[in-house]
Enzyme design. Structure first.
Site, short mmCIF file in Angstrom:
data_model
loop_
_atom_site.label_atom_id
_atom_site.label_comp_id
_atom_site.label_asym_id
_atom_site.label_seq_id
_atom_site.Cartn_x
_atom_site.Cartn_y
_atom_site.Cartn_z
N HIS A 14 0.84 -1.21 0.00
CA HIS A 14 0.00 0.00 0.00
C HIS A 14 0.87 1.26 0.00
O HIS A 14 0.47 2.29 -0.53
CB HIS A 14 -0.94 -0.01 1.21
CG HIS A 14 -2.04 -1.04 1.06
ND1 HIS A 14 -3.37 -0.71 1.02
CD2 HIS A 14 -1.98 -2.38 0.90
CE1 HIS A 14 -4.09 -1.82 0.85
NE2 HIS A 14 -3.26 -2.84 0.79
N ASP A 107 -6.59 5.64 2.10
CA ASP A 107 -6.65 4.30 1.52
C ASP A 107 -8.03 3.71 1.82
O ASP A 107 -8.53 3.82 2.96
CB ASP A 107 -5.54 3.46 2.20
CG ASP A 107 -5.31 2.12 1.53
OD1 ASP A 107 -6.31 1.46 1.19
OD2 ASP A 107 -4.14 1.74 1.38
#
Ligand code: UDP
Length: 458
Positions: A14, A107
């Protein structure tokens, strides 16, 4: 001036795309501050993060990070509670400065970030680090528009190849073994039609899935978020924040002596663990293929390899604990990438035009593997044997087919085509570049509104 806070979930898969996105955004004008845990900031190897500033929050595990938590669920709970509190403190601190944040990008697996932003009236935008198809599947399963089929049944989804249960993201199955992770994944997208959602993909690669997503949100593909040419902001093929130390010199010295397209690069990413049996089949399959192979086996995983294999993988092999993957994929010696099909690895192989041998394990990987083989034609998917894992003969068969077989020629052609399309997408006037420009205009407009509002309040 626009000041974008980018909130990153603290694992390598990520960090990489959001860091690249941060650099791309900063290169277009806005001030960008990347926010992640103090453990990651203290313990990562940083290089070339360009114009991007960094600030920290806490996940409650400042000393040991995610590895020191009892399990992932406990970690996520702590990240949400302690992360929300420390993020709010950080936003307050910046609000008192001359450069307050004007919006946040979070995110999709950290929706708590969105809640904190809303509590400050800060506009917030979701960013998905998965493929558009996987995101669309999760969202439609959540909405009840789509049901994961029972074994043996195939379904047709928005113009994609026929999908069976095993092709779906494993966490989309509601009665699966990881209910909490399933919930997180199904609940990633809470916005409505006017809400921006950014995707690390490009329109040409995922036209059908993007059409579906645009029905639900103001969805835009701004990827691939990979530092490859023509990205101007990352020479040296590195994202710039690595949690493990790459054995870079060793990889490059070994690779540089090898003929073009002669090496199989093998990596299962930053978190997959394989069984001893699967490792043995891979080891024997690679050794018997007669091809050169460069295999990343993280230090903690090396105990799963056959005894003595690390020291003596045979004349053709090299085992390392971590690589600079982009540099490896960019090396012309690489002829095939044996991959678990994490979304970053998949996009990276596309950006560097490398054929893939897919051995997916779980989450979104089976869906990515399906697309690699059947939509884009840039690789083959190895078939698992009766015992549920890929046998040595299958490894050999696929390696041979990709490197020397007829299918391999077509795969290389397709890989070259997608590499070109990826480049075009992020070049001036390309689909992702246009989408990013549109996003920058939106960010600037939000900043103006916010700053005006602040003046009125003062
Ligand atoms: N990676 C790397 N060196 C390695 C293996 C992986 O730099 O030896 C990087 C890779 O380039 C990718 C990321 O780690 O950007 C892994 O992300 P991916 O989505 O492929 O898989 P995950 O680790 O999330 O399962």
């Amino acid at each position: 001036m626009a000041h974008v806070l980018i909130l990153i979930y603290p694992i390598q898969g990520h960090i990489n795309p959001m860091l690249q996105f941060a650099k791309d955004l900063a290169s277009k004008g806005p001030k960008v501050t990347l926010v992640t845990t103090s453990y990651i900031i203290t313990n990562s190897i940083k290089a070339q993060i360009g114009n991007v500033s960094i600030a920290s929050i806490s996940d409650g595990y400042d000393e040991g990070g995610i590895q020191s938590a009892p399990n992932l669920v406990a970690y996520n709970d702590s990240l949400e509670v302690v992360g929300s509190k420390t993020l709010a403190e950080l936003i307050e601190k910046y609000n008192r400065s001359t450069e307050p944040f004007t919006c946040m990008v979070f995110d999709t697996i950290s929706p708590w970030g969105d809640k904190v932003a809303q509590s400050f009236g800060l506009p917030s935008i979701a960013f998905s680090t998965q493929s558009c198809a996987v995101s669309a599947i999760y969202h439609q399963v959540k909405k009840g528009v789509l049901h994961v089929p029972e074994p043996g049944i195939t379904v047709e989804l928005f113009g994609l190849p026929l999908m069976e249960r095993a092709d779906f993201p494993s966490l989309a199955v509601k009665d699966g073994p990881y209910p909490t992770l399933t919930e997180v994944n199904l609940n990633q997208f809470n916005g409505t039609k006017d809400d921006w959602v950014l995707f690390n993909s490009f329109d040409e690669l995922e036209t059908e899935a993007m059409t579906v997503l645009k029905d639900y949100f103001h969805a835009r593909a701004i990827g691939p978020c990979v530092p490859f040419l023509p990205r101007a902001n990352g020479p040296g093929n590195t994202y710039g924040m690595s949690l493990l130390k790459p054995e870079d010199d060793m990889c490059m010295k070994w690779l540089n002596g090898k003929p073009a397209n002669s090496v199989v690069y093998v990596s299962f990413g930053s978190s997959v663990s394989l069984t001893n049996k699967q490792m043995e089949e891979l080891a024997e399959g690679l050794r018997s293929s007669g091809k050169y192979f460069l295999w990343v086996v993280r230090a903690a995983e090396q105990k799963t390899l056959p005894k003595g294999f690390v020291e003596n993988p045979g004349d053709n092999g090299l085992v390392v604990t971590w690589s600079q993957q982009l540099k490896v994929l960019a090396n012309e010696a690489i002829g095939c990438f044996l991959t678990h099909c994490g979304w970053n690895s998949t996009l990276e192989a596309i950006c560097f035009g490398v054929p893939m041998l897919a051995i997916p394990q779980w989450t979104d990987q089976p869906t990515n593997a399906k697309f690699i083989e059947e939509m884009w034609g840039t690789g083959l998917r190895a078939k698992a044997g009766e015992e549920g894992f890929v046998q040595r003969d299958e490894v050999m068969r696929c390696v041979e087919e990709i490197m020397d077989g007829e299918k391999g020629c077509q795969i290389r052609e397709n890989a070259a085509k997608w590499k070109e399309l990826a480049k075009l997408a992020v070049s001036d006037g390309g689909s992702s570049d246009n989408a990013l420009n549109e996003f920058v205009a939106y960010v600037n407009e939000m900043a103006e509104k916010r700053l005006k509002l602040q003046k009125v309040c003062i």
